[in-house]
Design a protein around this motif. Structure first.
Motif, short mmCIF file in Angstrom:
data_model
loop_
_atom_site.label_atom_id
_atom_site.label_comp_id
_atom_site.label_asym_id
_atom_site.label_seq_id
_atom_site.Cartn_x
_atom_site.Cartn_y
_atom_site.Cartn_z
N HIS A 158 14.99 30.57 25.16
CA HIS A 158 15.13 29.21 24.63
C HIS A 158 15.41 29.30 23.14
O HIS A 158 14.65 29.91 22.39
N ALA A 160 15.14 27.19 20.83
CA ALA A 160 14.20 26.51 19.94
C ALA A 160 13.02 27.37 19.54
O ALA A 160 12.41 27.15 18.48
N PHE A 161 12.67 28.37 20.36
CA PHE A 161 11.47 29.16 20.07
C PHE A 161 11.65 29.95 18.77
O PHE A 161 10.84 29.87 17.85
N GLU A 164 12.30 27.58 15.61
CA GLU A 164 11.09 26.94 15.09
C GLU A 164 10.25 27.92 14.28
O GLU A 164 9.68 27.58 13.25
N ASN A 233 6.31 22.08 18.76
CA ASN A 233 7.61 22.26 19.41
C ASN A 233 7.67 23.55 20.22
O ASN A 233 8.31 23.60 21.29
N MET A 234 7.02 24.60 19.73
CA MET A 234 7.00 25.86 20.47
C MET A 234 6.18 25.71 21.76
O MET A 234 6.54 26.26 22.80
N LYS A 236 5.90 22.92 23.42
CA LYS A 236 6.76 22.13 24.30
C LYS A 236 7.82 23.01 24.96
O LYS A 236 8.17 22.82 26.13
N THR A 237 8.31 23.98 24.19
CA THR A 237 9.31 24.91 24.74
C THR A 237 8.72 25.72 25.89
O THR A 237 9.35 25.88 26.94
N TYR A 240 8.35 23.57 28.90
CA TYR A 240 9.67 23.34 29.51
C TYR A 240 10.07 24.53 30.38
O TYR A 240 10.55 24.36 31.51
N GLY A 272 19.13 24.80 23.34
CA GLY A 272 18.03 24.73 24.29
C GLY A 272 17.92 26.01 25.09
O GLY A 272 17.92 27.11 24.53
N VAL A 273 17.84 25.86 26.41
CA VAL A 273 17.75 27.02 27.29
C VAL A 273 18.99 27.90 27.12
O VAL A 273 20.12 27.40 27.04
#
Length: 412
Positions: A158, A160-161, A164, A233-234, A236-237, A240, A272-273
């Motif tokens: 992901h 975002a990981f 972030e 946010n991490m 949430k990732t 997800y 994202g993914v």
């Protein structure tokens, strides 16, 4: 010295494999509701200069048109498709599914790499959700299974990981890219010394050094990641990815899935993914993809999407030892006596209109064809028959033949 008889045969086998792989991919993409589209071979240079992608501008093949404008031979397919949609919609009107099979052109430093390659891929324009992302990853996995692969691994990360975790660090874009390279290569020896050049909080530094170890099944990765410095946010990732994995489990694909939070964004527009696929006896990914919800914003539109692409030449290479004709049979073979030529042509035309693949030749040439077929139609004077592997059925005219084929196909 090239064997003059062997070379044409090898080339024929290569091109046959190439076309049949494309045919298989086209069929699978269609079963998921995707429609084929094409983009222009030449695009404006500015189109790619405004978007951060994996294609270095020095790798682009540039030409000058008659007005003096700089054009490039298509180095990417996702960007022009998104741009074209953005010219028609400011927001996504509904879910849209497209696929393509097109050449892309990139000149790299590797002199052994061809400038031209053929990509097959899909673009699914839809709102972000674990269900939508799982469907695309399932399509990628099913495509590889259709091509005969059994040892398939889909690595999922992901974007975002990592983003972030490094947000706000005193690193330039070039230094962040260096760090990405180290993490992607799982070079745990050099990550620490690299980070210690900068004034970084020790807790954050330790969290970054752990990223290459966040690899494996979903439960183990989440357990290890929970010991890492986590922002909202991490968290949430991770949640997800748990939902995504649960959906893929419903597809029956759990055995093929690996979670890798060290899988770093290899395309500048992924948000994202992200995922990549591997198959047996091939050390490089055969497909790569991810979600790019923010790409449309570069062209003034909100067009969230996810997609993936694979290179046909790589798939041909990895299937080099396989017998294509055994895996991809012709649907119908028509063998006829000379007097039945007109009827043979009529049957062949009708079946091709119904999407059957058909070979047709006179009986005197029958021994020259060794290709595997599902059905054989034999046309002799006063005797017409349809055969599969189990039975031979006589018929009297085209209408009866079509009825027989529908019945055999329906019972298969």
């Amino acid at each position: 010295m090239v064997n003059q008889e062997l070379y044409p045969k090898r080339m024929q086998q290569y091109h046959e494999k190439f076309e049949r792989i494309i045919k298989t991919i086209n069929k699978r993409f269609t079963t998921y509701g995707y429609k084929r589209i094409k983009t222009s071979a030449f695009e404006q240079y500015d189109l790619y200069s405004k978007v951060n992608s994996s294609t270095d501008q020095t790798e682009m093949m540039k030409v000058i048109d008659r007005t003096g404008e700089v054009l490039v031979l298509r180095p990417d397919v996702t960007i022009p498709i998104t741009r074209e949609l953005a010219q028609n919609f400011s927001r996504l009107p509904s879910e849209l599914r497209y696929f393509y099979v097109q050449e892309v052109f990139r000149q790299t430093q590797d002199t052994n790499t061809s400038i031209e390659s053929t990509q097959a891929g899909i673009e699914y324009f839809c709102e972000s959700s674990p269900e939508a992302d799982a469907e695309v990853i399932a399509l990628a996995c099913h495509t590889m299974k259709d091509l005969g692969f059994t040892d398939i691994k889909i690595e999922i990360g992901h974007a975002a990981f990592f983003s972030e975790l490094v947000q706000g660090l005193p690193l330039s874009l070039q230094q962040i890219n260096q760090l990405k390279t180290l993490i992607q290569a799982k070079n745990v020896v050099e990550i620490g010394p690299f980070l210690r050049q900068f004034q970084i909080d020790p807790e954050v530094m330790e969290a970054i050094e752990r990223i290459p170890f966040l690899y494996g099944n979903i439960e183990d990765v989440v357990k290890r990641a929970s010991k890492t410095l986590l922002t909202t946010n991490m968290e949430k990732t991770l949640d997800y990815l748990l939902k995504l994995h649960a959906t893929l489990k419903t597809y029956g694909l759990e055995q093929y899935i690996i979670i890798d939070l060290g899988l770093i964004n290899h395309m500048g527009y992924y948000s994202g993914v992200i995922f990549q696929g591997f198959v047996e006896k091939y050390g490089k990914p055969v497909l790569m993809g991810g979600r790019y919800d923010e790409l449309g914003e570069k062209f003034g539109a909100v067009l969230p999407a996810i997609g993936f692409a694979c290179e046909i030449e790589s798939l041909v290479q990895v299937t080099e030892q396989r017998e294509v004709s055994a895996a991809f049979p012709i649907d119908v073979k028509i063998v006829y006596e000379e007097e039945q030529l007109n009827f043979a042509i009529t049957i062949a035309n009708e079946l091709r209109e119904r999407n059957y693949t058909v070979l047709s030749f006179p009986i005197r040439k029958e021994k020259a064809d060794l290709q595997k077929t599902v059905y054989e139609i034999r046309l002799q004077v006063g005797s017409f028959s349809l055969a599969d592997q189990e039975q031979v059925i006589p018929f009297k005219d085209l209408k009866e033949l079509l009825t027989l084929l529908v019945g055999l196909k329906g019972g298969a």
